[in-house]
Design a protein around this motif. Sequence first.
Motif, PDB file in Angstrom:
ATOM      1  N   LEU A 106       4.092  10.607  -9.002  1.00  0.00           N
ATOM      2  CA  LEU A 106       3.548  10.975 -10.314  1.00  0.00           C
ATOM      3  C   LEU A 106       2.782  12.294 -10.231  1.00  0.00           C
ATOM      4  CD1 LEU A 106       2.345   7.456 -11.508  1.00  0.00           C
ATOM      5  CD2 LEU A 106       4.286   8.785 -12.398  1.00  0.00           C
ATOM      6  N   TRP A 107       2.004  12.461  -9.165  1.00  0.00           N
ATOM      7  CA  TRP A 107       1.239  13.695  -8.976  1.00  0.00           C
ATOM      8  C   TRP A 107       2.173  14.891  -8.861  1.00  0.00           C
ATOM      9  CZ3 TRP A 107       0.734  17.606  -5.448  1.00  0.00           C
ATOM     10  CH2 TRP A 107      -0.423  18.375  -5.515  1.00  0.00           C
ATOM     11  N   GLN A 108       3.229  14.766  -8.057  1.00  0.00           N
ATOM     12  CA  GLN A 108       4.122  15.902  -7.869  1.00  0.00           C
ATOM     13  C   GLN A 108       4.934  16.199  -9.124  1.00  0.00           C
ATOM     14  OE1 GLN A 108       7.653  16.447  -7.339  1.00  0.00           O
ATOM     15  NE2 GLN A 108       8.227  14.359  -7.858  1.00  0.00           N
ATOM     16  N   ARG A 109       5.206  15.199  -9.940  1.00  0.00           N
ATOM     17  CA  ARG A 109       5.922  15.446 -11.198  1.00  0.00           C
ATOM     18  C   ARG A 109       5.063  16.271 -12.153  1.00  0.00           C
ATOM     19  NH1 ARG A 109      11.071  14.624 -12.366  1.00  0.00           N
ATOM     20  NH2 ARG A 109      10.551  13.810 -14.386  1.00  0.00           N
ATOM     21  N   ARG A 110       3.756  15.995 -12.170  1.00  0.00           N
ATOM     22  CA  ARG A 110       2.850  16.748 -13.033  1.00  0.00           C
ATOM     23  C   ARG A 110       2.689  18.187 -12.553  1.00  0.00           C
ATOM     24  NH1 ARG A 110      -0.496  12.416 -13.048  1.00  0.00           N
ATOM     25  NH2 ARG A 110      -1.855  13.382 -11.527  1.00  0.00           N
ATOM     26  N   ARG A 111       2.551  18.374 -11.255  1.00  0.00           N
ATOM     27  CA  ARG A 111       2.260  19.694 -10.695  1.00  0.00           C
ATOM     28  C   ARG A 111       3.492  20.458 -10.245  1.00  0.00           C
ATOM     29  NH1 ARG A 111      -3.054  17.643  -8.971  1.00  0.00           N
ATOM     30  NH2 ARG A 111      -4.267  18.274 -10.665  1.00  0.00           N
ATOM     31  N   ARG A 112       4.639  19.806 -10.219  1.00  0.00           N
ATOM     32  CA  ARG A 112       5.895  20.415  -9.761  1.00  0.00           C
ATOM     33  C   ARG A 112       5.752  20.975  -8.343  1.00  0.00           C
ATOM     34  NH1 ARG A 112       9.928  20.609 -12.814  1.00  0.00           N
ATOM     35  NH2 ARG A 112      10.801  22.515 -11.992  1.00  0.00           N
ATOM     36  N   ASN A 113       5.076  20.183  -7.494  1.00  0.00           N
ATOM     37  CA  ASN A 113       4.883  20.557  -6.098  1.00  0.00           C
ATOM     38  C   ASN A 113       5.173  19.319  -5.253  1.00  0.00           C
ATOM     39  OD1 ASN A 113       4.118  21.378  -3.587  1.00  0.00           O
ATOM     40  ND2 ASN A 113       1.999  21.825  -4.124  1.00  0.00           N
ATOM     41  N   ALA A 114       6.358  19.268  -4.664  1.00  0.00           N
ATOM     42  CA  ALA A 114       6.771  18.079  -3.923  1.00  0.00           C
ATOM     43  C   ALA A 114       6.165  18.006  -2.526  1.00  0.00           C
ATOM     44  CB  ALA A 114       8.293  18.032  -3.828  1.00  0.00           C
ATOM     45  N   GLY A 115       5.406  19.007  -2.124  1.00  0.00           N
ATOM     46  CA  GLY A 115       4.814  19.012  -0.790  1.00  0.00           C
ATOM     47  C   GLY A 115       3.862  17.854  -0.534  1.00  0.00           C
TER      48      GLY A 115
ATOM     49  N   ALA B  93       0.831  -1.208   0.000  1.00  0.00           N
ATOM     50  CA  ALA B  93       0.000   0.000   0.000  1.00  0.00           C
ATOM     51  C   ALA B  93       0.865   1.257   0.000  1.00  0.00           C
ATOM     52  CB  ALA B  93      -0.938  -0.013   1.213  1.00  0.00           C
ATOM     53  N   ALA B  94       1.935   1.253   0.778  1.00  0.00           N
ATOM     54  CA  ALA B  94       2.832   2.415   0.828  1.00  0.00           C
ATOM     55  C   ALA B  94       3.519   2.625  -0.513  1.00  0.00           C
ATOM     56  CB  ALA B  94       3.862   2.239   1.942  1.00  0.00           C
ATOM     57  N   ALA B  95       3.943   1.546  -1.156  1.00  0.00           N
ATOM     58  CA  ALA B  95       4.609   1.668  -2.457  1.00  0.00           C
ATOM     59  C   ALA B  95       3.658   2.244  -3.501  1.00  0.00           C
ATOM     60  CB  ALA B  95       5.141   0.300  -2.896  1.00  0.00           C
ATOM     61  N   ILE B  96       2.428   1.785  -3.504  1.00  0.00           N
ATOM     62  CA  ILE B  96       1.437   2.298  -4.455  1.00  0.00           C
ATOM     63  C   ILE B  96       1.140   3.766  -4.167  1.00  0.00           C
ATOM     64  CG2 ILE B  96      -0.988   2.135  -5.162  1.00  0.00           C
ATOM     65  CD1 ILE B  96      -0.692  -0.936  -4.748  1.00  0.00           C
ATOM     66  N   MET B  97       0.930   4.095  -2.897  1.00  0.00           N
ATOM     67  CA  MET B  97       0.603   5.466  -2.514  1.00  0.00           C
ATOM     68  C   MET B  97       1.749   6.423  -2.844  1.00  0.00           C
ATOM     69  SD  MET B  97      -0.385   6.997   1.224  1.00  0.00           S
ATOM     70  CE  MET B  97       1.185   6.501   1.884  1.00  0.00           C
ATOM     71  N   MET B  98       2.979   6.040  -2.538  1.00  0.00           N
ATOM     72  CA  MET B  98       4.109   6.930  -2.787  1.00  0.00           C
ATOM     73  C   MET B  98       4.400   7.055  -4.287  1.00  0.00           C
ATOM     74  SD  MET B  98       4.676   8.185   0.086  1.00  0.00           S
ATOM     75  CE  MET B  98       6.133   9.147  -0.260  1.00  0.00           C
ATOM     76  N   THR B  99       4.161   6.002  -5.046  1.00  0.00           N
ATOM     77  CA  THR B  99       4.323   6.099  -6.497  1.00  0.00           C
ATOM     78  C   THR B  99       3.295   7.055  -7.085  1.00  0.00           C
ATOM     79  OG1 THR B  99       5.218   3.862  -6.604  1.00  0.00           O
ATOM     80  CG2 THR B  99       4.365   4.798  -8.656  1.00  0.00           C
ATOM     81  N   ALA B 100       2.056   6.948  -6.628  1.00  0.00           N
ATOM     82  CA  ALA B 100       1.009   7.870  -7.091  1.00  0.00           C
ATOM     83  C   ALA B 100       1.351   9.305  -6.687  1.00  0.00           C
ATOM     84  CB  ALA B 100      -0.346   7.458  -6.514  1.00  0.00           C
ATOM     85  N   GLY B 101       1.861   9.502  -5.478  1.00  0.00           N
ATOM     86  CA  GLY B 101       2.264  10.835  -5.038  1.00  0.00           C
ATOM     87  C   GLY B 101       3.411  11.383  -5.866  1.00  0.00           C
TER      88      GLY B 101
END
Length: 114
Positions: free
Chosen positions: A24-33, A14-22
């Motif tokens: 990908l999200w931060q790469r699109r938005r350029r917001n690592a927060g 679950a952590a691996a899936i969640m962090m991978t999705a995060g």
Amino acid sequence: MPRPLLVLLLIWVAAAIMMTAGWLWQRRRRNAGIVDVLWSAGLAVSAVSAGLSGRGALGSRLLVAVLGAIWGLRLAQPSPKVSSASHRLLRLSSSVSKRRVPSRCASELMVTVA
């Protein structure tokens, strides 16, 4: 597979899936927060899962679940003032390394930005 190992495996997946999705999200938005928030929330969920499904005295398991949840949820509160400077530095150092600037220049950049 013993139950505690299965719980740890499920938490890891679950952590691996969640962090991978995060990521990908931060790469699109350029917001690592978002990565900090997800990591902290994942910590809270992991503590509750491990505490409630583990073996041992009920009091100890509940203590792990409650304290882990409190700690993780407290850390999951976004704090743009604290994290934005460090994330800005990471973005700068990442863009510098992609341009193949000599490492001495990159380290000087980190010192001047911080």
